[in-house]
Design a protein around this motif. Structure first.
Motif, PDB file in Angstrom:
ATOM      1  N   VAL A  55      -1.145  -4.315 -11.753  1.00 33.83           N
ATOM      2  CA  VAL A  55      -1.074  -3.935 -10.343  1.00 33.83           C
ATOM      3  C   VAL A  55      -0.481  -2.535 -10.217  1.00 33.83           C
ATOM      4  CG1 VAL A  55       0.063  -4.453  -8.141  1.00 33.83           C
ATOM      5  CG2 VAL A  55      -0.987  -6.290  -9.467  1.00 33.83           C
ATOM      6  N   LEU A  56       0.574  -2.263 -10.969  1.00 28.53           N
ATOM      7  CA  LEU A  56       1.186  -0.946 -10.956  1.00 28.53           C
ATOM      8  C   LEU A  56       0.190   0.126 -11.370  1.00 28.53           C
ATOM      9  CD1 LEU A  56       3.649   0.905 -10.712  1.00 28.53           C
ATOM     10  CD2 LEU A  56       4.216   0.303 -13.064  1.00 28.53           C
ATOM     11  N   LEU A  57      -0.577  -0.132 -12.407  1.00 28.68           N
ATOM     12  CA  LEU A  57      -1.576   0.822 -12.877  1.00 28.68           C
ATOM     13  C   LEU A  57      -2.629   1.088 -11.803  1.00 28.68           C
ATOM     14  CD1 LEU A  57      -2.656   2.571 -15.152  1.00 28.68           C
ATOM     15  CD2 LEU A  57      -3.912   0.581 -15.983  1.00 28.68           C
ATOM     16  N   VAL A  58      -3.096   0.054 -11.133  1.00 30.99           N
ATOM     17  CA  VAL A  58      -4.087   0.222 -10.071  1.00 30.99           C
ATOM     18  C   VAL A  58      -3.525   1.092  -8.950  1.00 30.99           C
ATOM     19  CG1 VAL A  58      -5.345  -0.991  -8.236  1.00 30.99           C
ATOM     20  CG2 VAL A  58      -5.384  -1.878 -10.575  1.00 30.99           C
ATOM     21  N   PHE A  59      -2.286   0.831  -8.524  1.00 33.10           N
ATOM     22  CA  PHE A  59      -1.680   1.644  -7.473  1.00 33.10           C
ATOM     23  C   PHE A  59      -1.501   3.081  -7.923  1.00 33.10           C
ATOM     24  CE2 PHE A  59      -0.476  -2.204  -5.192  1.00 33.10           C
ATOM     25  CZ  PHE A  59      -0.680  -1.784  -3.886  1.00 33.10           C
ATOM     26  N   MET A  60      -1.104   3.269  -9.159  1.00 36.52           N
ATOM     27  CA  MET A  60      -0.903   4.633  -9.651  1.00 36.52           C
ATOM     28  C   MET A  60      -2.216   5.403  -9.708  1.00 36.52           C
ATOM     29  SD  MET A  60       1.959   4.119 -12.615  1.00 36.52           S
ATOM     30  CE  MET A  60       1.736   5.780 -13.210  1.00 36.52           C
ATOM     31  N   LEU A  61      -3.278   4.728 -10.093  1.00 45.63           N
ATOM     32  CA  LEU A  61      -4.554   5.407 -10.231  1.00 45.63           C
ATOM     33  C   LEU A  61      -5.296   5.584  -8.923  1.00 45.63           C
ATOM     34  CD1 LEU A  61      -5.869   3.787 -13.527  1.00 45.63           C
ATOM     35  CD2 LEU A  61      -4.918   6.072 -13.218  1.00 45.63           C
ATOM     36  N   PHE A  62      -5.190   4.599  -8.025  1.00 44.47           N
ATOM     37  CA  PHE A  62      -6.016   4.625  -6.828  1.00 44.47           C
ATOM     38  C   PHE A  62      -5.250   4.585  -5.521  1.00 44.47           C
ATOM     39  CE2 PHE A  62      -8.451   2.479 -10.187  1.00 44.47           C
ATOM     40  CZ  PHE A  62      -9.458   3.403 -10.326  1.00 44.47           C
ATOM     41  N   GLY A  63      -4.065   4.030  -5.516  1.00 46.77           N
ATOM     42  CA  GLY A  63      -3.393   3.765  -4.262  1.00 46.77           C
ATOM     43  C   GLY A  63      -2.538   4.874  -3.716  1.00 46.77           C
ATOM     44  N   CYS A  64      -2.094   5.781  -4.540  1.00 45.93           N
ATOM     45  CA  CYS A  64      -1.102   6.742  -4.079  1.00 45.93           C
ATOM     46  C   CYS A  64      -1.580   8.176  -4.033  1.00 45.93           C
ATOM     47  CB  CYS A  64       0.141   6.661  -4.961  1.00 45.93           C
ATOM     48  SG  CYS A  64       0.947   5.067  -4.897  1.00 45.93           S
ATOM     49  N   LEU A  70       0.180  11.908   7.885  1.00 46.30           N
ATOM     50  CA  LEU A  70      -0.079  12.219   6.476  1.00 46.30           C
ATOM     51  C   LEU A  70       0.647  11.244   5.559  1.00 46.30           C
ATOM     52  CD1 LEU A  70       0.145  16.086   6.646  1.00 46.30           C
ATOM     53  CD2 LEU A  70      -1.837  14.790   5.846  1.00 46.30           C
ATOM     54  N   TYR A  71       1.885  10.919   5.883  1.00 37.91           N
ATOM     55  CA  TYR A  71       2.659   9.965   5.100  1.00 37.91           C
ATOM     56  C   TYR A  71       1.931   8.618   5.051  1.00 37.91           C
ATOM     57  CZ  TYR A  71       6.151   6.593   3.736  1.00 37.91           C
ATOM     58  OH  TYR A  71       6.800   5.556   3.093  1.00 37.91           O
ATOM     59  N   ARG A  72       1.475   8.154   6.200  1.00 37.50           N
ATOM     60  CA  ARG A  72       0.790   6.859   6.235  1.00 37.50           C
ATOM     61  C   ARG A  72      -0.482   6.872   5.391  1.00 37.50           C
ATOM     62  NH1 ARG A  72       2.553   3.149  10.188  1.00 37.50           N
ATOM     63  NH2 ARG A  72       4.234   4.020  11.443  1.00 37.50           N
ATOM     64  N   LYS A  73      -1.147   8.017   5.358  1.00 36.76           N
ATOM     65  CA  LYS A  73      -2.385   8.119   4.585  1.00 36.76           C
ATOM     66  C   LYS A  73      -2.116   8.263   3.089  1.00 36.76           C
ATOM     67  CE  LYS A  73      -6.652  10.577   3.981  1.00 36.76           C
ATOM     68  NZ  LYS A  73      -7.591  11.535   4.372  1.00 36.76           N
ATOM     69  N   ARG A  74      -1.098   9.028   2.710  1.00 32.88           N
ATOM     70  CA  ARG A  74      -0.910   9.389   1.302  1.00 32.88           C
ATOM     71  C   ARG A  74       0.241   8.687   0.596  1.00 32.88           C
ATOM     72  NH1 ARG A  74      -4.037  13.482  -0.404  1.00 32.88           N
ATOM     73  NH2 ARG A  74      -3.581  12.334  -2.301  1.00 32.88           N
ATOM     74  N   CYS A  75       1.216   8.173   1.342  1.00 36.35           N
ATOM     75  CA  CYS A  75       2.435   7.662   0.706  1.00 36.35           C
ATOM     76  C   CYS A  75       2.716   6.185   0.975  1.00 36.35           C
ATOM     77  CB  CYS A  75       3.643   8.462   1.173  1.00 36.35           C
ATOM     78  SG  CYS A  75       3.436  10.249   1.061  1.00 36.35           S
ATOM     79  N   ALA A  76       2.258   5.695   2.127  1.00 34.78           N
ATOM     80  CA  ALA A  76       2.607   4.335   2.544  1.00 34.78           C
ATOM     81  C   ALA A  76       2.014   3.266   1.634  1.00 34.78           C
ATOM     82  CB  ALA A  76       2.173   4.097   3.992  1.00 34.78           C
ATOM     83  N   GLY A  77       0.980   3.595   0.885  1.00 29.46           N
ATOM     84  CA  GLY A  77       0.410   2.621  -0.051  1.00 29.46           C
ATOM     85  C   GLY A  77       1.437   2.141  -1.058  1.00 29.46           C
ATOM     86  N   CYS A  78       2.368   2.996  -1.408  1.00 30.37           N
ATOM     87  CA  CYS A  78       3.424   2.629  -2.360  1.00 30.37           C
ATOM     88  C   CYS A  78       4.779   2.444  -1.677  1.00 30.37           C
ATOM     89  CB  CYS A  78       3.541   3.687  -3.451  1.00 30.37           C
ATOM     90  SG  CYS A  78       2.077   3.804  -4.498  1.00 30.37           S
ATOM     91  N   HIS A  79       5.139   3.368  -0.787  1.00 27.03           N
ATOM     92  CA  HIS A  79       6.467   3.336  -0.177  1.00 27.03           C
ATOM     93  C   HIS A  79       6.501   2.550   1.132  1.00 27.03           C
ATOM     94  CE1 HIS A  79       8.371   6.110  -3.005  1.00 27.03           C
ATOM     95  NE2 HIS A  79       7.257   6.809  -2.975  1.00 27.03           N
ATOM     96  N   LEU A  80       5.359   2.076   1.608  1.00 28.82           N
ATOM     97  CA  LEU A  80       5.204   1.304   2.840  1.00 28.82           C
ATOM     98  C   LEU A  80       5.439   2.159   4.086  1.00 28.82           C
ATOM     99  CD1 LEU A  80       6.954  -2.064   1.877  1.00 28.82           C
ATOM    100  CD2 LEU A  80       4.534  -1.446   1.652  1.00 28.82           C
ATOM    101  N   SER A  81       4.805   1.771   5.173  1.00 29.28           N
ATOM    102  CA  SER A  81       4.941   2.500   6.440  1.00 29.28           C
ATOM    103  C   SER A  81       6.372   2.471   6.945  1.00 29.28           C
ATOM    104  CB  SER A  81       4.011   1.902   7.500  1.00 29.28           C
ATOM    105  OG  SER A  81       2.681   2.117   7.138  1.00 29.28           O
ATOM    106  N   SER A  82       7.084   1.414   6.605  1.00 24.16           N
ATOM    107  CA  SER A  82       8.476   1.274   7.043  1.00 24.16           C
ATOM    108  C   SER A  82       9.449   2.068   6.183  1.00 24.16           C
ATOM    109  CB  SER A  82       8.869  -0.208   6.998  1.00 24.16           C
ATOM    110  OG  SER A  82       8.864  -0.659   5.643  1.00 24.16           O
ATOM    111  N   GLY A  83       8.964   2.651   5.085  1.00 25.33           N
ATOM    112  CA  GLY A  83       9.840   3.381   4.169  1.00 25.33           C
ATOM    113  C   GLY A  83      10.665   2.465   3.287  1.00 25.33           C
TER     114      GLY A  83
END
Length: 162
Positions: A14-23, A70-83
């Protein structure tokens, strides 16, 4: 024991998938500027961001809104919208974070060049977009640093680290 190994394998997958595609984008894709069609009620935005200690100008409020999008589009996949982050992915909380509330230079370096499982964003986002995201992160979720980061600051950090 076998169950524990299987669980670790699933978590790593799961971590690998997020690193490659999610973030972030792939390394061969050009840096992008995200189109931010802003149709919003500035009075509501001001109510959300202004505090008795800090009154943001209209231009500053627009920067924070753009940074949030921009945060919601590029960062929230890993850090979540709530931070709140996702420790199982190696994405720490940004809410009340020492990194987000600490030195601007430290935060820029982390985002530009990556850290731990976090990918580097130096090739996938332009200076202006990174400045918007970092400004949002430094002021959202109670971080309230009261500052905005300029694209020129990001450009200088990028150049200094080459």
């Amino acid at each position: 024991m076998r169950l524990a190994v299987a669980i670790v394998k699933v978590q790593l997958s799961v971590l690998l998938v997020f690193m490659l595609f999610g973030c972030s984008q792939g390394p061969d894709e050009p840096a992008e500027t995200v189109d931010l069609d802003l149709d919003l009620d500035l009075e509501l935005v001001a109510q959300a961001w202004n505090t008795p200690d800090r009154q943001w100008s209209e231009a500053q409020l627009l920067q924070l809104v753009k940074g949030e999008r921009l945060y919601r589009k590029r960062c929230a996949g890993c850090h979540l919208s709530s931070g709140a982050g996702q420790l199982t992915l190696g994405a720490p909380a940004l809410k009340n974070s020492a990194v987000a509330r600490g030195s601007v230079e430290g935060l820029m370096t982390t985002v530009l060049f990556g850290r731990g499982t976090m990918p580097a964003f130096r090739t996938s986002l332009q200076d202006a977009d990174l400045a918007l995201i970092l400004s949002y992160v430094r002021n959202a979720w109670g971080n309230q640093q009261g500052d905005l980061i300029a694209a020129a600051e990001v450009a200088a950090a990028r150049a200094a680290s080459r």
